[in-house]
Design an enzyme around this catalytic site. Structure first.
Site, PDB file in Angstrom:
ATOM      1  N   VAL A 151     -10.706 -16.426  92.256  1.00  0.00           N
ATOM      2  CA  VAL A 151     -10.815 -16.932  90.888  1.00  0.00           C
ATOM      3  C   VAL A 151      -9.467 -17.529  90.482  1.00  0.00           C
ATOM      4  O   VAL A 151      -8.425 -16.909  90.697  1.00  0.00           O
ATOM      5  CB  VAL A 151     -11.209 -15.796  89.910  1.00  0.00           C
ATOM      6  CG1 VAL A 151     -11.208 -16.296  88.479  1.00  0.00           C
ATOM      7  CG2 VAL A 151     -12.584 -15.229  90.271  1.00  0.00           C
ATOM      8  N   THR A 161     -11.894 -30.333  87.653  1.00  0.00           N
ATOM      9  CA  THR A 161     -12.123 -29.319  86.612  1.00  0.00           C
ATOM     10  C   THR A 161     -12.202 -30.028  85.267  1.00  0.00           C
ATOM     11  O   THR A 161     -11.558 -31.054  85.067  1.00  0.00           O
ATOM     12  CB  THR A 161     -10.944 -28.327  86.636  1.00  0.00           C
ATOM     13  OG1 THR A 161     -11.034 -27.573  87.838  1.00  0.00           O
ATOM     14  CG2 THR A 161     -10.940 -27.385  85.442  1.00  0.00           C
TER      15      THR A 161
HETATM   16  N1  ASP Z   1      -7.565 -24.704  88.032  1.00  0.00           N
HETATM   17  C1  ASP Z   1      -8.716 -24.719  88.890  1.00  0.00           C
HETATM   18  C2  ASP Z   1      -8.659 -23.533  89.794  1.00  0.00           C
HETATM   19  O1  ASP Z   1      -7.600 -23.186  90.267  1.00  0.00           O
HETATM   20  C3  ASP Z   1      -8.811 -25.942  89.714  1.00  0.00           C
HETATM   21  C4  ASP Z   1      -8.610 -27.226  88.969  1.00  0.00           C
HETATM   22  O2  ASP Z   1      -8.158 -27.256  87.849  1.00  0.00           O
HETATM   23  O3  ASP Z   1      -8.950 -28.253  89.529  1.00  0.00           O
HETATM   24  O4  ASP Z   1      -9.698 -22.979  90.082  1.00  0.00           O
END
Ligand code: ASP
Length: 304
Positions: free
Chosen positions: A202, A173
């Site tokens: 989500v 991310t």
């Molecule tokens: N926070 C993101 C999610 O849960 C994933 C990530 O940060 O890698 O969709």
């Protein structure tokens, strides 16, 4: 004061050296916008666009695939005047963060999901884009083989443990927080979510207060296990403390709680003086930081 901080996700594995190059490219692109007199929101958008175009990151092109082999992307953006925009489960566009910005600037809404988000994209002339990178497709095939071999139908109960553990399969991310010469702070976050997520799932990334937050004092962007980050409204929790403390000190006031909650995550923050804060409860977080007085950092890991 001009400053920008970017992240490329928090995770378990030491990322390959190219990851740092990707971070640096995004950092430089965002900083250049600030140097040329652009706004912090422009800088955040540009920095995130660079990472959304880089298939090493789980955002835009390179997003992880869901259980059905599709890409559904989430993004949010916020400014220190509390204006904000977010999209979730959006498909087939190149730059979800840019769509989140359009929601902020060109609609009366704050958060638009799924088909509605794609309708806005279409109406505003975002071209069709296939975000499935060959590397993500390959990873999806490996993950499917490893975790849901033999499953004919959705067995979410069985997958629950996997969802909680799969953070070890690497995250990517992306997020950025910038401060411009007018003292405006902007922060943004963009993701393809988690490997093999349920269609429609989500995480925190598009949730204002969880994945992204900004006030006149500071901005922050989170990454990690979205389910947990939402419960503890991570970005807002840290930003609110920055009214009283410098970012790294504010973090010391939340880190034990985050650990007690067993929340595998990371966060970057930037205050109105250009000071940064970083933490991660995973072994690694990929970050870059640049400030006009020359302060500079690109690392795969910060602190403990
Ligand atoms: N926070 C993101 C999610 O849960 C994933 C990530 O940060 O890698 O969709």
């Amino acid at each position: 004061m001009k400053a920008i901080i970017v992240h490329g996700g928090a995770g378990y594995d030491l990322p390959p050296p190219e990851f740092a190059d990707g971070i640096k490219k995004a950092l430089d692109a965002g900083y250049e916008v600030l140097e040329k007199g652009g706004s912090s929101v422009d800088a955040v958008e540009v920095a995130i666009n660079v990472m959304e175009d880089d298939p090493q990151f789980d955002a835009g092109y390179g997003s992880f695939l869901n259980l059905f082999g599709e890409v559904e992307m989430d993004a949010s953006i916020m400014k220190s005047d509390y204006s904000c925009g977010a999209v979730a489960s959006v498909k087939n566009i190149q730059h979800p963060i840019s769509l989140a910005r359009k929601v902020m600037e060109e609609t009366e809404h704050v958060f638009v999901v799924g088909e509605g988000a794609n309708l806005i994209a279409e109406a505003l002339g975002f071209p069709y884009f296939d975000p499935i990178a060959p590397s993500s497709k390959k990873k999806w095939e490996e993950m499917k083989e490893k975790f849901i071999k033999g499953e004919k139908k959705l067995a979410y109960g069985k997958l629950r443990d996997f969802y909680l553990k799969k953070i070890s399969e690497g995250l990517g991310t992306v997020g950025a927080v910038a401060l411009d010469d007018n003292g405006i702070i902007a922060s943004g976050t963009s993701t393809g979510g988690i490997h093999l997520k349920l269609p429609g799932r989500v995480g925190d990334t598009p949730i204002i207060g969880a994945g992204t937050y900004a006030t006149p004092w500071a901005g922050a962007s989170s990454t990690g296990q979205g389910e947990c980050i939402i419960k503890i409204t991570l970005a807002k929790r840290v930003v609110d403390l920055i009214e009283k403390y410098k970012p790294q000190e504010a973090i010391t006031h939340v880190i034990n709680f985050v650990k007690d909650m067993k929340c595998l995550c990371g966060l970057i923050a930037l205050d109105r003086e250009g000071n940064f804060g970083i933490f991660h409860t995973t072994p690694f977080i990929r970050v870059g930081y640049k400030r006009e007085d020359g302060a500079f950092l690109v690392t795969n890991k910060y602190g403990g």
